[in-house]
Design a protein around this motif. Sequence first.
Motif, PDB file in Angstrom:
ATOM      1  N   ILE A 162      -8.591   5.322  -6.516  1.00 49.68           N
ATOM      2  CA  ILE A 162      -7.957   5.240  -5.192  1.00 49.68           C
ATOM      3  C   ILE A 162      -9.019   5.227  -4.100  1.00 49.68           C
ATOM      4  CG2 ILE A 162      -6.376   6.382  -3.589  1.00 49.68           C
ATOM      5  CD1 ILE A 162      -4.933   5.365  -5.968  1.00 49.68           C
ATOM      6  N   SER A 163      -8.877   4.322  -3.167  1.00 51.99           N
ATOM      7  CA  SER A 163      -9.762   4.263  -2.004  1.00 51.99           C
ATOM      8  C   SER A 163      -8.934   3.967  -0.760  1.00 51.99           C
ATOM      9  CB  SER A 163     -10.833   3.174  -2.190  1.00 51.99           C
ATOM     10  OG  SER A 163     -10.218   1.887  -2.204  1.00 51.99           O
ATOM     11  N   ASN A 164      -9.532   4.205   0.407  1.00 56.58           N
ATOM     12  CA  ASN A 164      -8.832   3.906   1.662  1.00 56.58           C
ATOM     13  C   ASN A 164      -8.456   2.433   1.755  1.00 56.58           C
ATOM     14  OD1 ASN A 164      -9.104   6.543   2.437  1.00 56.58           O
ATOM     15  ND2 ASN A 164     -10.824   6.199   3.815  1.00 56.58           N
ATOM     16  N   ARG A 165      -9.378   1.574   1.325  1.00 56.10           N
ATOM     17  CA  ARG A 165      -9.142   0.128   1.408  1.00 56.10           C
ATOM     18  C   ARG A 165      -7.976  -0.274   0.516  1.00 56.10           C
ATOM     19  NH1 ARG A 165     -10.964  -4.668  -1.034  1.00 56.10           N
ATOM     20  NH2 ARG A 165     -11.223  -6.395   0.444  1.00 56.10           N
ATOM     21  N   LEU A 166      -7.939   0.255  -0.712  1.00 56.05           N
ATOM     22  CA  LEU A 166      -6.864  -0.084  -1.641  1.00 56.05           C
ATOM     23  C   LEU A 166      -5.512   0.373  -1.099  1.00 56.05           C
ATOM     24  CD1 LEU A 166      -5.851  -1.110  -4.383  1.00 56.05           C
ATOM     25  CD2 LEU A 166      -6.335   1.168  -5.321  1.00 56.05           C
ATOM     26  N   VAL A 167      -5.470   1.606  -0.603  1.00 57.87           N
ATOM     27  CA  VAL A 167      -4.208   2.137  -0.070  1.00 57.87           C
ATOM     28  C   VAL A 167      -3.760   1.339   1.150  1.00 57.87           C
ATOM     29  CG1 VAL A 167      -3.150   4.144   1.056  1.00 57.87           C
ATOM     30  CG2 VAL A 167      -4.539   4.453  -0.991  1.00 57.87           C
ATOM     31  N   ALA A 168      -4.707   0.978   2.023  1.00 57.45           N
ATOM     32  CA  ALA A 168      -4.364   0.188   3.213  1.00 57.45           C
ATOM     33  C   ALA A 168      -3.799  -1.172   2.823  1.00 57.45           C
ATOM     34  CB  ALA A 168      -5.593   0.017   4.102  1.00 57.45           C
ATOM     35  N   ILE A 169      -4.386  -1.804   1.810  1.00 54.29           N
ATOM     36  CA  ILE A 169      -3.890  -3.108   1.340  1.00 54.29           C
ATOM     37  C   ILE A 169      -2.493  -2.961   0.742  1.00 54.29           C
ATOM     38  CG2 ILE A 169      -4.234  -4.928  -0.378  1.00 54.29           C
ATOM     39  CD1 ILE A 169      -7.260  -4.557   0.026  1.00 54.29           C
ATOM     40  N   ILE A 170      -2.284  -1.918  -0.075  1.00 59.59           N
ATOM     41  CA  ILE A 170      -0.970  -1.686  -0.683  1.00 59.59           C
ATOM     42  C   ILE A 170       0.089  -1.484   0.397  1.00 59.59           C
ATOM     43  CG2 ILE A 170       0.396  -0.055  -2.049  1.00 59.59           C
ATOM     44  CD1 ILE A 170      -2.097   0.403  -3.766  1.00 59.59           C
ATOM     45  N   CYS A 171      -0.230  -0.664   1.391  1.00 63.20           N
ATOM     46  CA  CYS A 171       0.724  -0.404   2.477  1.00 63.20           C
ATOM     47  C   CYS A 171       1.025  -1.673   3.265  1.00 63.20           C
ATOM     48  CB  CYS A 171       0.197   0.684   3.406  1.00 63.20           C
ATOM     49  SG  CYS A 171       0.200   2.341   2.674  1.00 63.20           S
ATOM     50  N   LEU A 172       0.003  -2.485   3.539  1.00 68.20           N
ATOM     51  CA  LEU A 172       0.208  -3.750   4.250  1.00 68.20           C
ATOM     52  C   LEU A 172       1.110  -4.683   3.453  1.00 68.20           C
ATOM     53  CD1 LEU A 172      -0.412  -5.694   6.587  1.00 68.20           C
ATOM     54  CD2 LEU A 172      -2.484  -6.390   5.337  1.00 68.20           C
ATOM     55  N   VAL A 173       0.863  -4.778   2.149  1.00 70.00           N
ATOM     56  CA  VAL A 173       1.701  -5.621   1.284  1.00 70.00           C
ATOM     57  C   VAL A 173       3.150  -5.117   1.307  1.00 70.00           C
ATOM     58  CG1 VAL A 173       2.148  -6.274  -1.111  1.00 70.00           C
ATOM     59  CG2 VAL A 173      -0.181  -6.370  -0.211  1.00 70.00           C
ATOM     60  N   LEU A 174       3.344  -3.803   1.296  1.00 75.92           N
ATOM     61  CA  LEU A 174       4.695  -3.247   1.328  1.00 75.92           C
ATOM     62  C   LEU A 174       5.403  -3.572   2.641  1.00 75.92           C
ATOM     63  CD1 LEU A 174       4.257   0.267  -0.344  1.00 75.92           C
ATOM     64  CD2 LEU A 174       5.342  -1.766  -1.297  1.00 75.92           C
ATOM     65  N   TRP A 175       4.689  -3.478   3.765  1.00 78.24           N
ATOM     66  CA  TRP A 175       5.289  -3.826   5.061  1.00 78.24           C
ATOM     67  C   TRP A 175       5.788  -5.268   5.041  1.00 78.24           C
ATOM     68  CZ3 TRP A 175       6.020  -1.118   9.736  1.00 78.24           C
ATOM     69  CH2 TRP A 175       5.549   0.197   9.757  1.00 78.24           C
ATOM     70  N   ILE A 176       4.993  -6.181   4.462  1.00 79.03           N
ATOM     71  CA  ILE A 176       5.367  -7.601   4.429  1.00 79.03           C
ATOM     72  C   ILE A 176       6.467  -7.851   3.403  1.00 79.03           C
ATOM     73  CG2 ILE A 176       4.527  -9.934   3.954  1.00 79.03           C
ATOM     74  CD1 ILE A 176       1.749  -8.955   4.905  1.00 79.03           C
ATOM     75  N   PHE A 177       6.309  -7.283   2.205  1.00 78.68           N
ATOM     76  CA  PHE A 177       7.273  -7.498   1.122  1.00 78.68           C
ATOM     77  C   PHE A 177       8.658  -6.991   1.500  1.00 78.68           C
ATOM     78  CE2 PHE A 177       9.394  -5.310  -2.464  1.00 78.68           C
ATOM     79  CZ  PHE A 177       9.796  -6.429  -3.190  1.00 78.68           C
ATOM     80  N   VAL A 178       8.747  -5.772   2.027  1.00 77.39           N
ATOM     81  CA  VAL A 178      10.044  -5.192   2.380  1.00 77.39           C
ATOM     82  C   VAL A 178      10.693  -5.973   3.523  1.00 77.39           C
ATOM     83  CG1 VAL A 178      11.218  -3.129   3.238  1.00 77.39           C
ATOM     84  CG2 VAL A 178       9.395  -2.908   1.542  1.00 77.39           C
ATOM     85  N   ALA A 179       9.891  -6.435   4.486  1.00 80.70           N
ATOM     86  CA  ALA A 179      10.442  -7.237   5.588  1.00 80.70           C
ATOM     87  C   ALA A 179      11.080  -8.514   5.056  1.00 80.70           C
ATOM     88  CB  ALA A 179       9.336  -7.569   6.591  1.00 80.70           C
TER      89      ALA A 179
END
Length: 317
Positions: A137-154
């Motif tokens: 786990i890294s900050n970059r990985l978590v940030a990318i996952i969260c960004l993907v979730l924002w787009i995917f759920v929208a």
Amino acid sequence: MAPVNHSDVLEFILIGFPGLPEKFYSLVSISFFLIYNVSLYVNLIVVVLLLLSRHLHQPMYVIIGNLSVSDLLFDTLTLPKIISKYWLGDGSLSYTACFIQLFFVHYLGTLDAYIFMVMAIDRYIAICKPLRYHSIISNRLVAIICLVLWIFVAAMVLLVIAPGLMLPFRGTNRVKSCFCSFDAVTVLSYVDTASSRRTRYLIAMMSHLCPLSFIVYSYVIIIQKICSSSRTENWRKAFYTCTTHWLFIGLYFIPRLAIYAYNQLQLNPDNDLSVFLICLYTFAPHFTSPIIFCLRTEQIRRTLSKVLKWNIIYHKY
């Protein structure tokens, strides 16, 4: 894109609690006002602390920051209007504004479920695989996952509510809820919406049951790991943390899934109990999650204490 209005309805009126006597309007408006202010300031404090404090730039706090932003947006897009309805008697929303609110209600509500899933997975790795945590786990990985979730759920929510944008409305425009939601609005259409309601019900159940399954699995493994370890002070602390997380997750998921099932069984669930339960699982987690997940942690409390002391000294001199 604004919805195409194939009807003579130009605005919707939020009813809130359908059977509430007028003498209780002030009490309800004050309650919503307090809820909004607590949620606003608590989540805002969390977001500001996470942005300004470099030592808090850690994967867990990146996840919590996304949750706080989501909750801030949700409350800001919904609570001021229902407060206005009970305080000033203005519960009207334009056709377009209602559907914009409808989109964000389902978008941000569903997004929280997936953020909780990422949070549970993060805790699973931290507790069950502590030596490999920073390599996984890294900050970059978590940030990318969260960004993907924002787009995917929208995208997912837009596909689900798209049929509702095309529905015609005529005459009835009174939304028996505290905000515009798919079931509360589409039931007002004069065409049969049973098929679209069933489709939305199945997708809504799956979109919440999938992350809930990951959450349950993660915490079951975590609890097994804790129980098999030596019962030190860290054991008690970890077990207490898991218990509070479970209570919060239960508050979020159980009433929500119950209402989804109830809406499917009853065509027009407009009683005060269902509206209350919707408000409970919607707004209560927004001001409790920063306290449970963030403000209870020692690092956050220490940082907040330093900020407050610095602020006092600055104003003193």
